[in-house]
Motif scaffolding. Structure first.
Motif, PDB file in Angstrom:
ATOM      1  N   LEU A 166     -36.390 -60.003  63.021  1.00 32.29           N
ATOM      2  CA  LEU A 166     -35.848 -61.354  63.206  1.00 32.29           C
ATOM      3  C   LEU A 166     -36.762 -62.221  64.067  1.00 32.29           C
ATOM      4  O   LEU A 166     -36.466 -63.385  64.294  1.00 32.29           O
ATOM      5  N   LEU A 167     -37.877 -61.627  64.556  1.00 36.52           N
ATOM      6  CA  LEU A 167     -38.783 -62.370  65.432  1.00 36.52           C
ATOM      7  C   LEU A 167     -40.130 -62.645  64.769  1.00 36.52           C
ATOM      8  O   LEU A 167     -40.564 -63.784  64.672  1.00 36.52           O
ATOM      9  N   ARG A 168     -40.793 -61.578  64.320  1.00 34.11           N
ATOM     10  CA  ARG A 168     -42.154 -61.705  63.824  1.00 34.11           C
ATOM     11  C   ARG A 168     -42.221 -62.627  62.606  1.00 34.11           C
ATOM     12  O   ARG A 168     -41.450 -62.491  61.666  1.00 34.11           O
ATOM     13  N   LYS A 169     -43.158 -63.566  62.668  1.00 36.29           N
ATOM     14  CA  LYS A 169     -43.384 -64.546  61.614  1.00 36.29           C
ATOM     15  C   LYS A 169     -42.178 -65.475  61.406  1.00 36.29           C
ATOM     16  O   LYS A 169     -42.014 -66.053  60.339  1.00 36.29           O
ATOM     17  N   LYS A 170     -41.337 -65.586  62.450  1.00 37.30           N
ATOM     18  CA  LYS A 170     -40.208 -66.510  62.384  1.00 37.30           C
ATOM     19  C   LYS A 170     -40.492 -67.721  63.262  1.00 37.30           C
ATOM     20  O   LYS A 170     -41.211 -67.635  64.263  1.00 37.30           O
ATOM     21  N   LYS A 171     -39.882 -68.824  62.916  1.00 40.57           N
ATOM     22  CA  LYS A 171     -40.020 -70.032  63.721  1.00 40.57           C
ATOM     23  C   LYS A 171     -39.122 -69.923  64.948  1.00 40.57           C
ATOM     24  O   LYS A 171     -38.071 -69.269  64.915  1.00 40.57           O
ATOM     25  N   ALA A 172     -39.529 -70.604  66.023  1.00 38.30           N
ATOM     26  CA  ALA A 172     -38.718 -70.600  67.232  1.00 38.30           C
ATOM     27  C   ALA A 172     -37.337 -71.190  66.956  1.00 38.30           C
ATOM     28  O   ALA A 172     -36.328 -70.735  67.490  1.00 38.30           O
ATOM     29  N   PRO A 197     -46.853 -81.631  67.383  1.00 34.14           N
ATOM     30  CA  PRO A 197     -46.205 -80.308  67.392  1.00 34.14           C
ATOM     31  C   PRO A 197     -44.704 -80.452  67.114  1.00 34.14           C
ATOM     32  O   PRO A 197     -44.036 -81.327  67.678  1.00 34.14           O
ATOM     33  N   VAL A 198     -44.168 -79.600  66.222  1.00 32.83           N
ATOM     34  CA  VAL A 198     -42.746 -79.675  65.863  1.00 32.83           C
ATOM     35  C   VAL A 198     -42.033 -78.335  66.014  1.00 32.83           C
ATOM     36  O   VAL A 198     -40.809 -78.295  66.133  1.00 32.83           O
ATOM     37  N   ASP A 199     -42.773 -77.254  65.995  1.00 32.07           N
ATOM     38  CA  ASP A 199     -42.110 -75.945  66.074  1.00 32.07           C
ATOM     39  C   ASP A 199     -43.161 -74.898  66.431  1.00 32.07           C
ATOM     40  O   ASP A 199     -44.358 -75.203  66.565  1.00 32.07           O
ATOM     41  N   PHE A 200     -42.707 -73.641  66.583  1.00 32.57           N
ATOM     42  CA  PHE A 200     -43.609 -72.548  66.934  1.00 32.57           C
ATOM     43  C   PHE A 200     -43.341 -71.359  66.015  1.00 32.57           C
ATOM     44  O   PHE A 200     -42.192 -71.047  65.725  1.00 32.57           O
ATOM     45  N   LEU A 201     -44.421 -70.699  65.570  1.00 35.08           N
ATOM     46  CA  LEU A 201     -44.296 -69.515  64.724  1.00 35.08           C
ATOM     47  C   LEU A 201     -44.655 -68.282  65.567  1.00 35.08           C
ATOM     48  O   LEU A 201     -45.733 -68.215  66.151  1.00 35.08           O
ATOM     49  N   VAL A 202     -43.740 -67.317  65.631  1.00 35.33           N
ATOM     50  CA  VAL A 202     -43.944 -66.135  66.455  1.00 35.33           C
ATOM     51  C   VAL A 202     -45.043 -65.254  65.840  1.00 35.33           C
ATOM     52  O   VAL A 202     -44.936 -64.841  64.695  1.00 35.33           O
ATOM     53  N   ILE A 203     -46.109 -64.984  66.629  1.00 34.06           N
ATOM     54  CA  ILE A 203     -47.211 -64.117  66.191  1.00 34.06           C
ATOM     55  C   ILE A 203     -46.988 -62.687  66.680  1.00 34.06           C
ATOM     56  O   ILE A 203     -47.117 -61.740  65.934  1.00 34.06           O
ATOM     57  N   ASP A 204     -46.613 -62.550  67.952  1.00 35.71           N
ATOM     58  CA  ASP A 204     -46.454 -61.196  68.500  1.00 35.71           C
ATOM     59  C   ASP A 204     -45.587 -61.251  69.758  1.00 35.71           C
ATOM     60  O   ASP A 204     -45.502 -62.291  70.432  1.00 35.71           O
ATOM     61  N   THR A 205     -44.948 -60.139  70.033  1.00 37.78           N
ATOM     62  CA  THR A 205     -44.183 -59.964  71.278  1.00 37.78           C
ATOM     63  C   THR A 205     -44.463 -58.567  71.796  1.00 37.78           C
ATOM     64  O   THR A 205     -44.751 -57.655  71.028  1.00 37.78           O
TER      65      THR A 205
END
Length: 519
Positions: free
Chosen positions: A73-79, A51-59
């Protein structure tokens, strides 16, 4: 004869699709209504599967309100792309999240968001393989309280007492060191009497306080906050609190928030979900039945055209054959041929009954009302239906019985099917069929009783369903037709049965059909 079709507004597939959409909308609504901020991510891996990063699916909405970052700036963005907006020194956060995923453990972090000017608690976990969720809470108030504790007793008391929810502190020996005013009021305690005493001395040793003790000691040992739902000692057990336990320098601090109404709403939502599932299941079953009945309608139309016509020719030829046989001298050959003709005629009548039942059930009923003598119709049935020699027929009809306005053909079909049903229940052992009728104030009761074996309890609720039969020779339309014709006349049908003691079918018809919308 035309083909009768059952209209169907929605297919089973459409109904199931709508149900799935309702479920998605339901859980999305629940997700957005959560008071805690939640972010749901997909784990990104490198070529080696690490694991190297996280992709935002939903908030959810709480998360958006908490961090004040636009959704774009959140959805479908990397952490690694949005974390700098919370804290420039984000790499430590990201690294600990990646480490938690690698070790398959949950994660608890408390960090200060410089940009937001808030203390945030992050509790992360992997709900499914390849995904990572994090619950984020604003713990600024708690941090202020802890700071107040360190800065001085006087300032601390003032701040803690401003909290409207119960708040108290316990040291490492489980003795109470502080109670705010809300705790005193809600738990009916006086701070002076509780301070310095063990929680068991103050609240008693119960299942509830045993659970609290275990949680308090675990938080002291692990230094990780814990949250659980329970009632408070000395408070009505119907009132539920979200109890948050935090480690302090020499013990723990406890903050309890009343969530009774929230839990009720959650329970109502769960009940509604169950109701919705049951409703969709029922409607799906109805749609399946509608599809099956549509096929029955088409079959009935085909039978009416392709079977009824040649069937009438066969019946006519059998009549002529019997007439010719009657002119021949009596001998063994004549008797054998006559037996064969009678058997063919019996089977032909059975085929004709199947056709009639199918058509009666499939086609919309057309009612022709007229005044009839119910007594005369019932007595006619004995000669109209072939009654086996081992079955006796009796009548219980009081005099005078009023005439009724109804459809004669419907009454005859109802009685025919009920009498034949009774005959089939007793055809081996024999018995007695009783036809009864008696008037009521605004209706008349017709009863057909047999002395057969009765109906087993496990199949009683299916007796009037089409295509259900317990007989080796039957299509399962006889009683379904009885129910349909009876209801078309504004009446109702039921039965009473006893295993080993026979069955009575009861038909109740209105004396005044116009009161039921029949003219």
């Amino acid at each position: 004869m035309g083909v009768t079709k059952v209209n169907q507004t929605k297919s089973v597939a459409t109904q199931e699709k709508e149900f799935k959409k309702e479920q998605v909308d339901l859980y999305k609504n629940l997700f957005d209504r959560m008071s805690d901020a939640v972010i749901y991510c997909k784990i990104l891996y490198d070529d080696k599967g690490s694991p190297v990063d996280f992709l935002v699916i939903d908030t959810n909405l709480a998360f958006k309100r908490l961090i004040h970052i636009p959704d774009a700036l959140l959805r479908k963005k990397k952490a690694s792309q949005f974390l700098p907006l919370l804290n420039p020194r984000y790499t430590d956060w990201l690294g600990r999240c990646i480490q938690a995923v690698s070790s398959q453990r949950s994660l608890s972090i408390e960090k200060f968001g410089f940009v937001l000017n808030k203390w945030l608690a992050f509790n992360g976990f992997s709900p499914a393989k390849g995904y990572f969720a994090m619950i984020v809470k604003d713990i600024t108030w708690r941090k202020k309280i802890e700071k107040a504790l360190r800065q001085g007793e006087r300032k601390y008391r003032k701040l803690a007492n401003s909290i409207t929810d119960p708040f108290f502190a316990v040291d490492s020996t489980l003795k109470i060191t502080y109670l705010n005013k809300a705790s005193e009021n809600i738990m009916k305690l006086k701070g002076a009497e509780a301070i310095g005493r063990h929680i068991f001395e103050v609240f008693g040793k119960t299942k509830m306080t045993d659970k609290a003790k275990s949680v308090f000691l675990e938080v002291m040992r692990t230094k990780n906050p814990r949250t659980f739902i329970d009632s408070l000692p000395r408070v009505d057990e119907a009132i539920l609190f979200e109890i948050e336990v935090y480690p302090t320098g020499n013990g723990i601090a406890v903050l309890a928030k009343d969530v009774t109404e929230l839990k009720k709403q959650q329970l109502s939502l769960e009940e509604y979900t169950q109701h919705l599932e049951q409703l969709v299941k029922t409607r799906t079953e109805k749609l399946k039945n509608a599809e099956r009945l549509a096929a029955i309608g088409e079959t009935a139309g085909m039978i009416g055209h392709d079977i009824r016509n040649p069937l009438q020719s066969i019946i006519g030829e059998l009549y002529l054959a019997k007439d010719e046989l009657a002119k021949l001298p009596d001998n063994q050959e004549k008797k054998s041929v006559l037996d064969c003709v009678n058997y063919i005629e019996e089977q032909t009548f059975y085929i004709n009954k199947i056709v009639t039942d199918l058509q009666d059930y499939a086609k919309p009923p057309t009612i022709t009302l007229q005044e009839i003598s119910l007594e005369s119709v019932m007595y006619e049935m004995q000669t109209f239906i072939g009654i086996p020699k081992n079955i006796a027929v009796t009548f219980t009809i009081p005099k005078p019985i009023p005439t009724i306005k109804t459809d004669t053909s419907f009454i005859k079909r109802i009685l025919t099917n009920l009498i034949r049903n009774g005959i089939q229940a007793m055809e081996e052992a024999g018995g007695e069929i009783t036809l009864s009728a008696f008037p009521r104030k605004s209706s008349v009761i017709i009863a057909v009783s047999d002395t057969g074996g009765g109906i087993p309890p496990e199949i009683q609720d299916r007796m009037f369903k089409p295509l259900f039969t317990t007989k080796s020779k039957g299509q399962g339309f006889g009683l379904a037709v009885v129910k349909k014709l009876t209801e078309a006349l504004g009446g109702n049908v039921s039965f009473e049965t006893k295993v080993g003691g026979g069955t009575t079918f009861i038909v109740e018809l209105p004396l005044n059909p116009s009161a039921h919308g029949l003219a």
